[in-house]
Design an enzyme around this catalytic site. Structure first.
Site, mmCIF file in Angstrom:
data_model
loop_
_atom_site.group_PDB
_atom_site.id
_atom_site.type_symbol
_atom_site.label_atom_id
_atom_site.label_comp_id
_atom_site.label_asym_id
_atom_site.label_seq_id
_atom_site.Cartn_x
_atom_site.Cartn_y
_atom_site.Cartn_z
ATOM 1 N N SER A 117 0.840 -1.195 0.000
ATOM 2 C CA SER A 117 0.000 0.000 0.000
ATOM 3 C C SER A 117 0.883 1.255 0.000
ATOM 4 O O SER A 117 1.709 1.425 -0.904
ATOM 5 C CB SER A 117 -0.955 -0.042 1.193
ATOM 6 O OG SER A 117 -1.987 0.901 1.071
ATOM 7 N N GLU A 212 -9.548 -3.227 -6.902
ATOM 8 C CA GLU A 212 -9.130 -2.129 -6.031
ATOM 9 C C GLU A 212 -9.020 -0.802 -6.774
ATOM 10 O O GLU A 212 -8.621 -0.752 -7.939
ATOM 11 C CB GLU A 212 -7.823 -2.453 -5.326
ATOM 12 C CG GLU A 212 -6.618 -2.789 -6.186
ATOM 13 C CD GLU A 212 -5.382 -3.010 -5.329
ATOM 14 O OE1 GLU A 212 -5.044 -2.116 -4.528
ATOM 15 O OE2 GLU A 212 -4.765 -4.075 -5.445
ATOM 16 N N HIS A 242 -7.535 -4.840 -2.232
ATOM 17 C CA HIS A 242 -6.306 -4.146 -1.860
ATOM 18 C C HIS A 242 -5.483 -4.975 -0.877
ATOM 19 O O HIS A 242 -5.995 -5.498 0.102
ATOM 20 C CB HIS A 242 -6.697 -2.803 -1.230
ATOM 21 C CG HIS A 242 -5.537 -1.916 -0.899
ATOM 22 N ND1 HIS A 242 -4.726 -1.374 -1.865
ATOM 23 C CD2 HIS A 242 -5.074 -1.465 0.290
ATOM 24 C CE1 HIS A 242 -3.819 -0.610 -1.284
ATOM 25 N NE2 HIS A 242 -3.997 -0.656 0.014
#
Length: 271
Positions: A117, A212, A242
Site C-alpha cells: 500500500s 481495487e 487491496h
C-alpha cells in the site's frame, strides 16, 4: 519447512496520538529465523497505512509470510508518519535507512525493497530519492497494491468504486491530504505514476487486484517503467482486493502471489 520469521523495530521515541504511534527518527532492526539459516541478502520492508498510521508490527504477518518463502532476512523501516511529519519525511527516511545498510557494508546488489500500500509506493519513491542522492539502486523492488499517485487521477478510482471492499476515493481524500500537507501532489516523489522519471530503476514487481481503486497506480507505473527501459512485471490478480497478499488464511491467490514475489526476489538478489 521454514519456521515463521519475525520482524521488529526499535524506536527512539514513542507517544500516543489520535492517529496512532508517531516516530521522531526512522529506525530499522529485524529478527528472522528460517530453519537452517537465512539466505544471503536483505529485504528492506515498508509497511502500509496511508502515510498516517501503521508500523512494522502491523505488517508483521505479511512480512513473515514473504520471508518464510525465501529465507531472506528483512529489516522493516519505522518511518515517520503524518500529520506530525508530513512530506517529505517518510521519503527522506527510506534512503536514510538504505544508506545505513550500505554503510554497514552491505552491497546494493544484495538489498531489495518491498512494501504494501503506502509502503509499496514508498519503496518505489525511495529508489527515486536514492538516485537523486547518488546512491546505487537496490537489486529489485516488490510492491503490493502500491499507492503511487497522490492526485488520485487513475480511472480505477471511479471504475472500481463499487467493487473495492476496502476503499473508495472519498475514503482516501483526507488521508491523502495529510502527508502532502498543502504541497502540490503532482511531483515525482508523491505521484510517480504520472510524473515519475523511472530511468535506471531496478527490476520491479507490481502486484495488484482487479477489485481495487488503486489498480491504475500500478498499471501506469508499469507503463512508465517499460517506456524507461526498466525490467517490470505487472502481476494483476482477478477478483481480489487491496493488499490481498495479507489474506493467506482465506485467499488461495494470496499465497500464490507471495510465492511469485519470493521467487522474484530470490532471482534478483546476489548470493
Amino acid at each position: 519447512m521454514s519456521s515463521p520469521a519475525s520482524v521488529t523495530s526499535s524506536r527512539d521515541e514513542r507517544r500516543s496520538a489520535g492517529l496512532g504511534t508517531r516516530r521522531t527518527q526512522p529506525s530499522v532492526s529485524s529478527r528472522s529465523t528460517p530453519e537452517g539459516g537465512s539466505r544471503p541478502g536483505t529485504i528492506l520492508y515498508f509497511h502500509g497505512g496511508s502515510w498516517v498510521v501503521g508500523s512494522p508490527a502491523t505488517a508483521l504477518g505479511l512480512t513473515a509470510n514473504l520471508l518464510v518463502r525465501n529465507g531472506i532476512r528483512a529489516l522493516s523501516v519505522d518511518y515517520r508518519l503524518a500529520p506530525e511529519h508530513p512530506f517529505p519525511a517518510a521519503v527522506d527516511d527510506g534512503p536514510a535507512a538504505y544508506r545505513e545498510l550500505l554503510e554497514r557494508g552491505e552491497e546494493a546488489s544484495s538489498i531489495a525493497f518491498a512494501g504494501d500500500s503506502a509502503g509499496g509506493g514508498l519503496a518505489v519513491s525511495t529508489c527515486l530519492a536514492a538516485r537523486a542522492a547518488g546512491l546505487p539502486q537496490p537489486a529489485a523492488v516488490v510492491a503490493f497494491s502500491p499507492g503511487l499517485d497522490f492526485t488520485m487521477s487513475g480511472d480505477s478510482m471511479t471504475t472500481k468504486a463499487g467493487i473495492d471492499p476496502i476503499f473508495t476515493r472519498n475514503d482516501l481524500v483526507p488521508m491523502k491530504a495529510l502527508y502532502p500537507n498543502g504541497q502540490d501532489p503532482k511531483q515525482e516523489l508523491l505521484s510517480p505514476a504520472i510524473v515519475g522519471d523511472l530511468t535506471g530503476l531496478p527490476p520491479l514487481l507490481l502486484q495488484a487486484g482487479t477489485n481495487e481503486v488503486l489498480l491504475d497506480d500500478s498499471t501506469r507505473v508499469a507503463e512508465r517503467a517499460r517506456a524507461a527501459g526498466v525490467d517490470v512485471v505487472l502481476d494483476v490478480v482477478a477478483g481480489v482486493p487491496h493488499v490481498f497478499q495479507a489474506f493467506t488464511d482465506v485467499l488461495d491467490e494470496a499465497g500464490a502471489a507471495l510465492d511469485r514475489a519470493a521467487l522474484f526476489l530470490t532471482q534478483h538478489l546476489d548470493g
